[in-house]
Enzyme design. Structure first.
Site, PDB file in Angstrom:
ATOM      1  N   ASP A 182       4.809   1.347 -24.692  1.00 45.14           N
ATOM      2  CA  ASP A 182       5.792   0.175 -24.731  1.00 45.14           C
ATOM      3  C   ASP A 182       5.310  -0.664 -25.906  1.00 45.14           C
ATOM      4  OD1 ASP A 182       6.839   0.530 -22.654  1.00 45.14           O
ATOM      5  OD2 ASP A 182       5.922  -0.685 -21.225  1.00 45.14           O
ATOM      6  N   ALA A 199      -0.002   7.382   0.646  1.00 46.24           N
ATOM      7  CA  ALA A 199      -0.769   6.793   1.667  1.00 46.24           C
ATOM      8  C   ALA A 199       0.098   6.232   2.731  1.00 46.24           C
ATOM      9  CB  ALA A 199      -1.812   5.947   1.349  1.00 46.24           C
ATOM     10  N   CYS A 203       6.059 -23.802   3.184  1.00 47.58           N
ATOM     11  CA  CYS A 203       6.451 -24.508   1.997  1.00 47.58           C
ATOM     12  C   CYS A 203       7.926 -25.063   2.346  1.00 47.58           C
ATOM     13  CB  CYS A 203       6.460 -23.794   0.755  1.00 47.58           C
ATOM     14  SG  CYS A 203       6.606 -24.596  -0.976  1.00 47.58           S
ATOM     15  N   LEU A 204       9.089 -24.490   1.585  1.00 49.86           N
ATOM     16  CA  LEU A 204      10.452 -24.804   2.034  1.00 49.86           C
ATOM     17  C   LEU A 204      10.685 -24.623   3.448  1.00 49.86           C
ATOM     18  CD1 LEU A 204      13.213 -25.516   0.911  1.00 49.86           C
ATOM     19  CD2 LEU A 204      13.571 -23.023   0.567  1.00 49.86           C
ATOM     20  N   GLY A 205      10.342 -23.573   4.101  1.00 52.19           N
ATOM     21  CA  GLY A 205      10.396 -23.529   5.460  1.00 52.19           C
ATOM     22  C   GLY A 205      10.008 -24.656   6.355  1.00 52.19           C
ATOM     23  N   HIS A 254       0.737 -22.871   1.460  1.00 51.54           N
ATOM     24  CA  HIS A 254       1.061 -21.303   1.476  1.00 51.54           C
ATOM     25  C   HIS A 254      -0.087 -20.567   2.265  1.00 51.54           C
ATOM     26  CE1 HIS A 254       4.826 -20.799  -0.845  1.00 51.54           C
ATOM     27  NE2 HIS A 254       4.482 -21.940  -1.547  1.00 51.54           N
ATOM     28  N   GLU A 285      -0.240 -17.804   3.581  1.00 55.97           N
ATOM     29  CA  GLU A 285      -0.357 -16.429   3.459  1.00 55.97           C
ATOM     30  C   GLU A 285      -1.364 -15.797   2.245  1.00 55.97           C
ATOM     31  OE1 GLU A 285       3.012 -17.699   0.849  1.00 55.97           O
ATOM     32  OE2 GLU A 285       1.900 -18.281   2.589  1.00 55.97           O
TER      33      GLU A 285
END
Length: 535
Positions: A148, A242, A381-383, A507, A509
């Protein structure tokens, strides 16, 4: 002296360079080495913060607020370290820095060129990562594919590093593909040979070749690759598909990859003790129970957009010997008429973060279903913002309640801009980003999850709960279980008369680990399992 390992890719993208780099990092860490890791992305954006998830997948946020590539999530989960802003470098950052230096007159009137100025800036980012972390080993993944145009300055820079600090301190690992041609019934090494030839034409001789393959690579094929690519046969490492990503470090160890690295870099650390990691992989492979979680989002066609959320759900499931099955639900397709059909067969509902108005009404319908039917719910967040809006509309009766992001003319802006965001015009890098403290209220689900009065979590948002609606919502049973230490910003909300309904502005997660699930995810999955068992 710090040692440097560079991981490149050839033939095609998405070969698993990030997983290879992360797996090697785990092996070296388990040998007692202090390891750090970074990703170089050749695109001209300064960071992925304003890029569509369809283009780039998830944006991973570090403790210090850097918006970075999703591979950093793999790095953190595998190596169990917290990375920083020096761990993700883009062409945009490099050129921006060089141009700022030129404007300040730091080049003393010289002509600014790709070599040496751009390459020197790239090398400085490599060295800085080691300095800032006092690392024994720095692993650097070069994004893109050899050949590239965009990658050329990065490849030239890492070529120069071997000349700068000596061959015993630098190692090159090249990841390629051995395709299987079904019609011919054979595997082909030619793409790998040509990729290595291209790399060598740029002055880089790989020390290890990691070949991604569907089928086992024969010894004859390894010998052929070693001959044509000028490396030891034992340095041809097979990377088979895997059953779980977390098995990859064990596969690399079985092929002595970490020992080859240590021998080349003159590191005499003892062999990696992977006992705990092996136990984790065995657990993952032998989960005896299942639970199903509905993930209601707008980027569900590209699951990489929510990769940390899915991994956090899986980590939580491991604690309960449970395989968490994610049911992908496109928020744009959710209506009051079909919501039961779409999420009624699940044990819990999760609404993740996002920006913009697309799919918002579908998410609100799913949240209403979770609230009214006592289905465990986790909002992120938005949730969290939409959970607040749903409650305002359907419990308080505030018709037209919304976020000023979604509807600037809403009569009830339940969610509004942070005060410090009012005059911000640029979109990139201007959100509330990184690690912030959250004070928890006792006797709440949030406190029970963390069992600590103050926790620190990573944020990425511009809008916040509007405090003028706090008193009315509290009276109606809306619980503000987490706030900033000064009480000004709402961080976590939950419901009183619900088995488990929690939503966070941050967040969670992003900090989950396979051997240490994030507390909110842990308790959400626990509640979902309980819900399944009670049906």
């Amino acid at each position: 002296m710090t040692k440097y390992i560079f991981v490149t890719g050839g033939v095609v993208s998405s070969l698993g360079k990030g997983i290879t780099a992360a797996s090697l990092g785990r092996l070296l860490k388990n040998r007692g080495l202090n390891v750090t890791i970074q990703k170089f992305d050749p695109y001209i954006n300064v960071d992925p913060g304003t890029m569509s998830p369809y283009q780039h997948g998830e944006v991973f946020v570090t403790d210090d607020g850097a918006e970075t590539d999703l591979d950093l999530g793999h790095y953190e989960r595998f190596i169990d370290i917290n990375l920083n802003k020096y761990s993700n470098v883009t062409t945009g950052k490099i050129y921006s820095s060089v141009l700022q230096k030129e404007r300040r007159g730091e080049y003393l009137g010289g002509t600014v060129q790709v070599i040496p100025h751009i390459t020197n800036e790239i090398k400085e980012r490599v060295y800085r990562s080691g300095r800032e972390t006092n690392a024994d080993v720095v692993i650097t993944e070069i994004g893109g594919t050899v050949g590239d145009i965009e990658s050329l300055p990065f490849l030239e820079a890492i070529r120069q590093i071997k000349s700068d600090i000596g061959r015993d301190n630098v190692m090159y690992i090249h990841c390629t593909l051995i395709p299987y041609l079904k019609a011919a019934g054979e595997m082909k090494t030619k793409p790998t040979q040509h990729s290595v030839k291209e790399l060598r034409s740029l002055g880089i001789q790989p020390n290890i070749i990691v070949v991604r393959t569907e089928l086992p690579v024969s010894q004859d094929m390894k010998d052929k690759l070693a001959l044509f690519c000028d490396i030891d046969t034992k340095a041809v490492i097979e990377a088979r598909d895997a059953d779980t990503l977390y098995a990859v470090p064990l596969s690399l160890q079985e092929q002595n990859m970490d020992q080859i690295v240590c021998d080349h870099l003159k590191l005499d650390n003892p062999a990696a003790d992977m006992t705990d990691w092996t136990a984790l992989v065995n657990k993952v492979r032998n989960l005896s129970k299942k639970t199903k979680i509905a993930l209601v989002g707008k980027y569900v066609e590209l699951q990489d957009a929510y990769i940390s959320v899915v991994e956090a759900l899986r980590h939580a499931g491991y604690s309960f010997d449970t395989d968490v099955e994610v049911k992908w639900v496109n928020a744009e397709h959710v209506t009051a008429e079909n919501v039961k059909e779409l999420v009624g067969d699940t044990d819990g509902i999760l609404v993740p973060g996002g920006f913009g108005d697309r799919g918002v009404e579908g998410k609100i319908v799913a949240i209403q279903y979770a609230r009214e039917n006592k289905v465990p719910f986790l909002g992120i967040c938005l949730g969290m913002q939409l959970a607040s809006i749903e409650f305002a509309r359907n419990v308080l009766g505030l018709e037209g309640a919304n976020s000023s992001e979604i509807n600037p003319d809403t009569p009830y802006a339940i969610i509004d801009l942070l005060p410090e965001q009012k005059d911000v015009e640029d979109l990139g890098g201007t959100l509330r980003l990184g690690l912030y403290p959250c004070k928890l209220a006792e006797e709440t689900n949030a406190y029970n999850a963390y069992n600590e009065p103050v926790v620190y979590e990573r944020h990425r948002h511009r809008y916040e709960f509007n405090n003028q609606f706090r008193p009315d919502m509290e009276k109606a049973g809306f619980v503000f279980s987490g706030t900033s230490p000064d009480g000004r910003l709402v961080e976590i909300i939950e419901l009183q008369d619900h088995p488990w309904f929690v939503a966070a502005q941050f967040h969670p997660e992003l900090v989950s680990r396979p051997n240490r699930p994030q507390p909110l995810f842990h308790d959400f999955v626990s509640a979902s399992i309980t819900n399944k068992e009670s049906k």
